[in-house]
Write an enzyme that holds these catalytic residues in place. Structure first.
Site, PDB file in Angstrom:
ATOM      1  N   LYS A 111       0.867 -32.162  22.310  1.00 38.67           N
ATOM      2  CA  LYS A 111      -0.424 -31.593  21.886  1.00 38.67           C
ATOM      3  C   LYS A 111      -0.523 -30.077  22.108  1.00 38.67           C
ATOM      4  CE  LYS A 111      -3.066 -35.857  22.249  1.00 38.67           C
ATOM      5  NZ  LYS A 111      -4.298 -36.506  22.704  1.00 38.67           N
ATOM      6  N   ASP A 119      -9.704 -35.519  19.150  1.00 39.02           N
ATOM      7  CA  ASP A 119      -9.990 -36.277  20.383  1.00 39.02           C
ATOM      8  C   ASP A 119     -11.418 -35.975  20.818  1.00 39.02           C
ATOM      9  OD1 ASP A 119      -7.459 -37.443  20.679  1.00 39.02           O
ATOM     10  OD2 ASP A 119      -6.670 -35.685  21.715  1.00 39.02           O
TER      11      ASP A 119
END
Ligand code: ATR
Length: 282
Positions: free
Chosen positions: A68, A104
């Site tokens: 990420k 997210d």
């Protein structure tokens, strides 16, 4: 022209994202053109893999552990959320450029039963998942306190995002919304050493949980986590980790296709995939 999507991670074989997204693409009538697959990518191969993808027909990708941060670094355009959180989980390839977003955070917000503005929130954890949750809650106007096993990490995160530093205890009476963003409960449900072990690790007193609480558990496993089970039994409004996963996926799918994601279909696929992946190998 086929439009390919993928989730990149390591390990990735247990990911439910291909099942979730392919079910959604079918429901949207896009399966002839669009497809979504899982790709195992080692950290050293990440950049070359991503740069090759547009030439292979990929229009976007989800990115998960451990990529990420690298996903943010490789992007030409970065959303405010991804930049401030310091991580990206969604890449879009168009016109020779790579755009990065963090769903997210937006997916977590969508999973909540009510907008968090003005709510007193307790976030458990100070790792990568907690960063997205704390950012989402603070920017939505919640009053956020962070607790973490390693207290200094919670203090640093609180300072960075304008949340409150950890308290000595996690007394649920002081909060409306409680979010588990630690890995406690992840994949361990049903195999926990002793009843109460997860709540103890999270410094939560089960008896103080009640109907006035909203509890979100980012962790999920082959069965309900202990936190989800106990909070539900005590009458709290509960959101489990698969719901957050689905909402994150839905937010990514909306970015790529521009269409409204079929949430219920995605939910069913997440839960079916879960049972299939966890079936004994025979
Ligand atoms: P993720 O990307 O899922 O957030 P991470 O960045 O490794 O993963 O963070 C894991 C989080 O779970 C951390 O907050 C970690 O606490 P520490 O900072 O003290 O390590 C927390 N965690 C992991 N195992 C735990 C346990 N047994 N009890 C309490 N917290 C735990």
């Amino acid at each position: 022209m086929p439009k390919r999507l993928a989730v990149l991670g390591q390990p990735i074989s247990h990911s439910r994202s291909p099942a979730i997204h392919n079910a959604a693409l079918a429901e949207l009538g896009l399966s002839d053109e669009w497809s979504y697959e899982a790709m195992e990518v080692a950290p050293g191969e990440f950049e070359a893999r991503v740069r090759a993808m547009p030439g292979e027909g990929f229009v976007g990708a989800n990115v998960t552990v451990p990529h990420k941060l690298a996903a943010l670094a490789i992007a030409d355009e970065v959303s405010d959320a991804a930049r401030e959180i310091g991580a990206a989980n969604t890449l879009t390839f168009a016109g020779g450029r790579i755009a990065a977003e963090n769903t997210d955070a937006t997916g977590f917000l969508k999973s909540l039963p009510e907008p968090p503005e003005g709510k007193r929130a307790l976030v458990l954890g100070a790792g990568g998942s907690a960063r997205a949750v704390v950012w989402a809650l603070v920017t939505s106007g919640a009053e956020v306190r962070i607790w973490n096993r390693t207290l200094e990490k919670a203090e640093r995160l609180a300072e960075e995002f304008g949340a409150k530093a950890p308290g000595a205890t996690n007394d649920p009476h002081e909060f409306d919304l409680i979010v588990n963003a630690t890995s406690v409960g992840m994949g361990t449900a049903g195999t926990a050493a002793e009843p109460g072990a997860d709540l103890k690790a999270l410094h939560l007193d089960a008896d103080s949980l009640g109907e006035r609480h909203q509890v979100v558990d980012l962790a999920y496993g082959s069965e309900e986590t202990e936190l989800v089970r106990v909070a539900r039994a005590r009458g709290a409004t509960v959101v489990d980790g698969l719901e957050v996963l689905v909402r994150q996926g839905a937010a990514s799918l909306r970015i790529w296709t521009g269409m409204d994601p079929p949430i219920e279909t995605m939910r069913q696929a997440a839960r079916t995939a879960w049972h299939r992946k966890n079936a004994p190998d025979i």
